[in-house]
Scaffold this motif. Structure first.
Motif, short mmCIF file in Angstrom:
data_model
loop_
_atom_site.label_atom_id
_atom_site.label_comp_id
_atom_site.label_asym_id
_atom_site.label_seq_id
_atom_site.Cartn_x
_atom_site.Cartn_y
_atom_site.Cartn_z
N SER A 38 4.29 -2.58 7.06
CA SER A 38 3.15 -1.86 6.49
C SER A 38 2.91 -2.29 5.04
CB SER A 38 3.38 -0.36 6.61
OG SER A 38 4.66 -0.07 6.14
N ASN A 39 1.92 -1.68 4.40
CA ASN A 39 1.58 -1.97 3.01
C ASN A 39 2.80 -1.87 2.11
OD1 ASN A 39 -1.09 -2.54 2.72
ND2 ASN A 39 -1.72 -0.39 2.86
N GLY A 40 3.00 -2.88 1.30
CA GLY A 40 4.07 -2.80 0.30
C GLY A 40 5.46 -3.07 0.83
N ALA A 41 5.57 -3.49 2.10
CA ALA A 41 6.90 -3.74 2.68
C ALA A 41 7.57 -4.97 2.05
CB ALA A 41 6.78 -3.93 4.19
N GLY A 42 6.74 -5.89 1.54
CA GLY A 42 7.29 -7.10 0.93
C GLY A 42 6.87 -8.37 1.64
N THR A 44 3.94 -10.23 1.48
CA THR A 44 3.39 -11.26 0.58
C THR A 44 4.48 -11.81 -0.34
OG1 THR A 44 1.23 -10.20 0.66
CG2 THR A 44 1.60 -11.72 -1.16
N THR A 45 5.37 -10.94 -0.75
CA THR A 45 6.48 -11.39 -1.61
C THR A 45 7.34 -12.42 -0.88
OG1 THR A 45 6.45 -9.23 -2.69
CG2 THR A 45 8.44 -10.56 -2.99
N THR A 46 7.50 -12.25 0.42
CA THR A 46 8.26 -13.24 1.21
C THR A 46 7.56 -14.60 1.14
OG1 THR A 46 8.97 -11.47 2.69
CG2 THR A 46 9.24 -13.73 3.50
N PRO A 85 -3.89 -17.94 2.08
CA PRO A 85 -3.57 -16.69 1.37
C PRO A 85 -4.35 -15.50 1.90
CG PRO A 85 -5.05 -18.04 0.06
CD PRO A 85 -4.73 -18.83 1.28
N GLU A 86 -3.85 -14.34 1.54
CA GLU A 86 -4.51 -13.08 1.88
C GLU A 86 -5.89 -13.07 1.23
OE1 GLU A 86 -1.84 -9.83 1.00
OE2 GLU A 86 -3.53 -8.48 0.78
N GLY A 87 -6.86 -12.51 1.92
CA GLY A 87 -8.17 -12.31 1.29
C GLY A 87 -9.07 -13.53 1.30
N ASP A 162 -1.12 -15.35 5.53
CA ASP A 162 -0.94 -13.99 5.01
C ASP A 162 -2.09 -13.08 5.43
OD1 ASP A 162 -0.09 -11.78 3.64
OD2 ASP A 162 -0.06 -12.70 1.66
N GLU A 163 -1.80 -12.16 6.32
CA GLU A 163 -2.75 -11.13 6.79
C GLU A 163 -4.16 -11.66 7.10
OE1 GLU A 163 -2.52 -7.16 5.75
OE2 GLU A 163 -0.78 -7.40 4.45
N PRO A 164 -4.27 -12.52 8.09
CA PRO A 164 -5.58 -13.09 8.41
C PRO A 164 -6.59 -12.06 8.90
CG PRO A 164 -3.99 -13.65 10.11
CD PRO A 164 -3.21 -13.03 8.99
N GLU A 194 1.66 -10.02 8.97
CA GLU A 194 0.56 -9.15 9.42
C GLU A 194 0.93 -7.67 9.49
OE1 GLU A 194 -2.36 -8.35 10.36
OE2 GLU A 194 -3.46 -10.23 10.20
N GLN A 195 -0.12 -6.85 9.48
CA GLN A 195 0.05 -5.41 9.75
C GLN A 195 -0.47 -5.07 11.14
OE1 GLN A 195 -1.05 -2.43 6.91
NE2 GLN A 195 -1.40 -3.95 5.33
N ASN A 196 -1.32 -5.95 11.66
CA ASN A 196 -1.95 -5.72 12.96
C ASN A 196 -0.95 -6.10 14.07
OD1 ASN A 196 -3.40 -6.08 15.35
ND2 ASN A 196 -5.28 -6.56 14.24
P1 ATP Z 1 0.32 -5.59 1.45
O1 ATP Z 1 0.08 -5.50 2.89
O2 ATP Z 1 -0.16 -4.40 0.69
O3 ATP Z 1 -0.07 -6.91 0.85
P2 ATP Z 1 3.06 -6.50 1.37
O4 ATP Z 1 4.01 -6.15 2.45
O5 ATP Z 1 2.52 -7.89 1.37
O6 ATP Z 1 1.91 -5.43 1.32
P3 ATP Z 1 3.97 -7.10 -1.28
O7 ATP Z 1 2.64 -7.52 -1.78
O8 ATP Z 1 4.99 -8.12 -1.03
O9 ATP Z 1 3.82 -6.21 0.03
O10 ATP Z 1 4.52 -6.01 -2.31
C1 ATP Z 1 5.81 -5.41 -2.20
C2 ATP Z 1 6.10 -4.55 -3.41
O11 ATP Z 1 6.13 -5.36 -4.59
C3 ATP Z 1 5.04 -3.48 -3.69
O12 ATP Z 1 5.71 -2.31 -4.07
C4 ATP Z 1 4.24 -4.04 -4.84
O13 ATP Z 1 3.74 -3.02 -5.65
C5 ATP Z 1 5.26 -4.87 -5.58
N1 ATP Z 1 4.61 -6.03 -6.25
C6 ATP Z 1 3.83 -6.96 -5.64
N2 ATP Z 1 3.41 -7.90 -6.51
C7 ATP Z 1 3.92 -7.54 -7.72
C8 ATP Z 1 3.85 -8.09 -9.05
N3 ATP Z 1 3.16 -9.21 -9.28
N4 ATP Z 1 4.50 -7.44 -10.04
C9 ATP Z 1 5.21 -6.30 -9.79
N5 ATP Z 1 5.32 -5.74 -8.57
C10 ATP Z 1 4.69 -6.34 -7.55
#
Ligand code: ATP
Length: 236
Positions: A38-42, A44-46, A85-87, A162-164, A194-196
């Motif tokens: 879900s949102n914020g799981a990490g 995009t960070t991966t 990328p996303e978006g 990322d989230e197409p 993805e979230q879908n």
């Molecule tokens: P989404 O579906 O919303 O994109 P996600 O699973 O891709 O969610 P990430 O974007 O990886 O999640 O974010 C994971 C956590 O890291 C979130 O709590 C977010 O607020 C935090 N975060 C993301 N980017 C940054 C940043 N540049 N600086 C600080 N915190 C960040």
């Protein structure tokens, strides 16, 4: 089965707080592997960690057996990794054709660029009709095609997506997932974030579920659908 991408016990933080807390996963060559959450799981960070945009604090990332952890992004990309990328980031003031060309910036042979472009137009006939149209004047779904097409222009071995489906109408979401499946059938390994859940699992060979920076489940689409916690959280 050989591995395209391997992630071992990865920790990534933005400031002090860890966003990824020791994730491990495997992306087999030739397959579609998804990372759900879900949102914020990490998620995009991966992707940012793999690309070296946010270098991990600990753990290892290997591409085709070679360690790439923390390397410069352009070096990682030059190994054969592309990211959508996303978006749907397109260059709005550039035409379809100019956007596509940017994806092949590491290639100087015009004949190679042309043949890759022809392949993109074969996958997306709609883009062929809009070669000279400014990307910013196109619909969201068409911009998504430009963005995927640009990713293909580097002839990647591994495509990170990322989230197409984000922000697209249901019709385009369906079309986009079909296209990702077809791209994979052409031999490109796909790592899809993805979230879908339903539509992603329908085109994936294997999946991982990420929650609060940890992998909480993994398996084939059937195994994930039968996992009670995953089912309750995502299919309920
Ligand atoms: P989404 O579906 O919303 O994109 P996600 O699973 O891709 O969610 P990430 O974007 O990886 O999640 O974010 C994971 C956590 O890291 C979130 O709590 C977010 O607020 C935090 N975060 C993301 N980017 C940054 C940043 N540049 N600086 C600080 N915190 C960040």
């Amino acid at each position: 089965m050989t591995s395209s991408l391997t992630i071992e016990n990865l920790y990534t933080a933005y400031d002090k707080a860890d966003v990824l807390e020791g994730i491990s996963l495997e992306v087999p060559t030739g397959q579609v592997t998804c990372l759900l959450g879900s949102n914020g799981a990490g998620k995009t960070t991966t992707i940012r960690s793999i690309l070296g945009l946010t270098p991990p604090r600990d753990g290892r990332i290997l591409f085709e057996g070679q360690e790439i952890t923390g390397r410069a992004t352009h070096k990682i990309i030059s190994l054969g990794i592309a990211c959508i990328p996303e978006g749907r980031k397109v260059f709005p003031k550039l035409t379809t054709e100019e956007n596509l060309r940017l994806g092949a910036y590491q290639e100087s042979r015009e004949a190679t660029i042309r043949s890759r472009m022809d392949e993109v137009y074969e996958i997306f006939p709609r883009l062929a009709e809009r070669r000279q149209q400014l990307a910013g004047t196109m619909s969201g779904g068409e911009q998504a095609m430009v963005s995927i097409g640009r990713g293909l222009m580097s002839a990647p071995k591994l495509l990170l997506i990322d989230e197409p489906s984000l922000g697209l109408s249901p019709l385009y979401v369906k079309e986009n997932f079909n296209i990702i499946k077809r791209i994979n059938e052409r031999g490109i390994t796909v790592f899809l974030v993805e979230q879908n859940v339903r539509q992603t699992l329908a085109i994936s060979h294997r999946g991982y579920v990420l929650s609060k920076g940890r992998v909480v489940a993994s398996g084939t689409p059937t195994e994930l659908q039968q996992n009670e916690e995953v089912h309750a959280a995502y299919f309920g």
